[in-house]
Design an enzyme around this catalytic site. Structure first.
Site, PDB file in Angstrom:
ATOM      1  N   GLN A  82       0.734  -1.231  -0.132  1.00  0.00           N
ATOM      2  CA  GLN A  82       0.018   0.006  -0.035  1.00  0.00           C
ATOM      3  C   GLN A  82       0.864   1.352  -0.101  1.00  0.00           C
ATOM      4  O   GLN A  82       1.749   1.562   0.810  1.00  0.00           O
ATOM      5  CB  GLN A  82      -1.046  -0.127   1.132  1.00  0.00           C
ATOM      6  N   GLY A  83       0.747   1.967  -0.847  1.00  0.00           N
ATOM      7  CA  GLY A  83       1.368   3.350  -1.050  1.00  0.00           C
ATOM      8  C   GLY A  83       0.373   4.661  -0.730  1.00  0.00           C
ATOM      9  O   GLY A  83      -0.095   5.267  -1.546  1.00  0.00           O
TER      10      GLY A  83
ATOM     11  N   SER B  13       4.550  -1.193   3.754  1.00  0.00           N
ATOM     12  CA  SER B  13       5.025  -2.821   4.302  1.00  0.00           C
ATOM     13  C   SER B  13       5.130  -3.737   3.218  1.00  0.00           C
ATOM     14  O   SER B  13       4.581  -3.776   2.235  1.00  0.00           O
ATOM     15  CB  SER B  13       3.777  -3.346   5.161  1.00  0.00           C
TER      16      SER B  13
ATOM     17  N   SER C 113       0.654   6.416   3.022  1.00  0.00           N
ATOM     18  CA  SER C 113       1.619   7.528   3.728  1.00  0.00           C
ATOM     19  C   SER C 113       2.725   8.065   3.167  1.00  0.00           C
ATOM     20  O   SER C 113       3.516   7.423   2.289  1.00  0.00           O
ATOM     21  CB  SER C 113       2.039   6.417   5.059  1.00  0.00           C
TER      22      SER C 113
ATOM     23  N   GLU D 208     -10.607  -2.714   5.085  1.00  0.00           N
ATOM     24  CA  GLU D 208      -9.809  -2.991   6.396  1.00  0.00           C
ATOM     25  C   GLU D 208     -10.522  -3.410   7.708  1.00  0.00           C
ATOM     26  O   GLU D 208      -9.932  -4.256   8.322  1.00  0.00           O
ATOM     27  CB  GLU D 208      -8.881  -1.927   6.624  1.00  0.00           C
TER      28      GLU D 208
END
Length: 378
Positions: free
Chosen positions: A126-127, A161, A129, A244
């Site tokens: 996931q990009g 991550s 932050s 999520e």
């Protein structure tokens, strides 16, 4: 609509339990940080797929089994009971990307990506932050400039991550710099092997590079990779955050009960339960873990009904990370110096330091609770 008798669910649970007893990996997940981590996770995911246990509530047309949410929940309960590997480079694929594509992706995107996730062929990262936009996601600055049939990406993401192991990423970029903060964002699929992408692992306090900095230097991504439409990324991101709360991360919540039960069993064996203060802490931790399980079931039900995340999501997450950290501290207090030899617990304790930062700092989360739940002035 699935109408299932208790006997049907019991039979399903027994089938899952029997399969897991035979096929859960005997060896632990590698504690190194090389290609063997990806190899292990890919092999375990592939084994689940071939056994018919991948995407239980995903549609059949995309490789799933098309069963009920209750059966999917049972599967995760049995995974935890069997002590199956908890962490995986497929967590984002199952907890974020896959559900987002199911809700908002094009038919072509779903047909291409969902089967690859289920077969263990394509882990995702996931990009979202950025160095100056972690807790404040709407403040992100990574640019996406539409150029013909491509979007040219320039900027930096951080705390991504397992990016070093992943084939695809869900990326949120700013495509209209003149729009207000929550507008002008776009959610798109990025091949992490494209030219111009520089992935730099970040070594955490436990000695492992769980997260990465990712730099994008004029990376060209096809417009066909946009999910939903250009400049509607905030809405899609809300679908991602809603996903999520679904079953994809349920095993992480349920794992807390198993961890506390392990500590209680150890304390009984060593006579430490005779310490009234320690027994009280264990009882409180067990109650919190059970409450967390109930909250997880509540969130799954809300997400399945298509409800957008509300302030209660923030409250639950804040409670969850505090409960997780207390369990980690309990483990060290109970095990004492032996915790240094018991590697999983030591690393678990170290990893939990980041729990109050990941997904938005706990201080920001408390501000949200104060303002939106308790009505306290800013």
């Amino acid at each position: 609509m699935h109408v299932l008798r208790d006997a049907d669910l019991a039979a399903f649970r027994e089938e899952a339990r029997t399969w897991l007893e035979e096929y859960v990996p005997d060896e632990p997940r590698p504690t190194t940080h090389g290609p063997e981590v990806r190899d292990f996770d890919v092999a375990w995911q592939r084994r689940q797929y071939e056994g018919g246990w991948a995407g239980i509530d995903w549609e059949r047309e995309y490789g799933g089994r098309g069963l009920s949410l209750r059966q999917q929940v049972i599967w995760y309960e049995e995974l935890v009971r069997a002590g199956a590997p908890r962490d995986s480079i497929f967590d984002v694929a199952f907890g974020h990307a896959g559900p987002t594509l199911i809700m908002r992706g094009s038919e072509e995107q779903k047909q291409f990506h969902l089967p690859r996730i289920l077969r263990g062929e394509a882990p995702w990262c996931q990009g979202f932050s950025e160095p100056d936009a972690g807790s404040d996601l709407a403040g992100l600055r990574t640019r996406g400039v539409v150029d013909g049939d491509e979007i040219v990406i320039t900027g930096q993401k951080t705390w991504t991550s397992f990016a070093q192991y992943c084939d695809y990423g869900e990326l949120l970029v700013r495509t209209d710099p003149d729009a207000s903060r929550h507008r002008g964002l776009t959610w798109l699929i990025v091949d992490m092997r494209l030219p111009g992408i520089d992935i730099r692992p970040i070594t955490s306090i436990d000695g492992h590079p769980h997260n990465c900095e990712v730099f994008y230097d004029e990376v060209r991504v096809p417009l066909a990779n946009v999910v939903d439409r250009v400049n509607n990324g905030w809405s899609v991101a809300m679908s991602t955050l809603s996903a999520e709360r679904g079953p994809g991360f349920l095993n992480h919540r349920l794992e807390q009960i198993r961890l506390v039960d392990q500590l209680i069993a150890h304390a009984k064996e060593t006579g430490q339960l005779n310490d009234e203060a320690l027994a009280d802490r264990l009882a409180a931790a067990r109650a919190n873990a059970a409450a967390l399980r109930s909250m997880a079931y509540f969130q799954i039900g809300s997400a399945k009904k298509g409800e957008q995340p509300g302030p209660e999501t923030t409250a639950i997450r804040t409670f969850a990370v505090q409960a997780q950290q207390e369990i980690a501290w309990l483990a060290l207090d109970i095990l004492g110096p032996r915790a240094m030899e018991w590697v999983p617990w030591t690393r678990h304790w170290l990893a939990e330091f980041g729990a109050t930062i990941a997904g938005g700092t706990i201080d920001i989360q408390r501000n949200i609770i104060g303002e939106r739940v308790l009505g306290i002035p800013r």
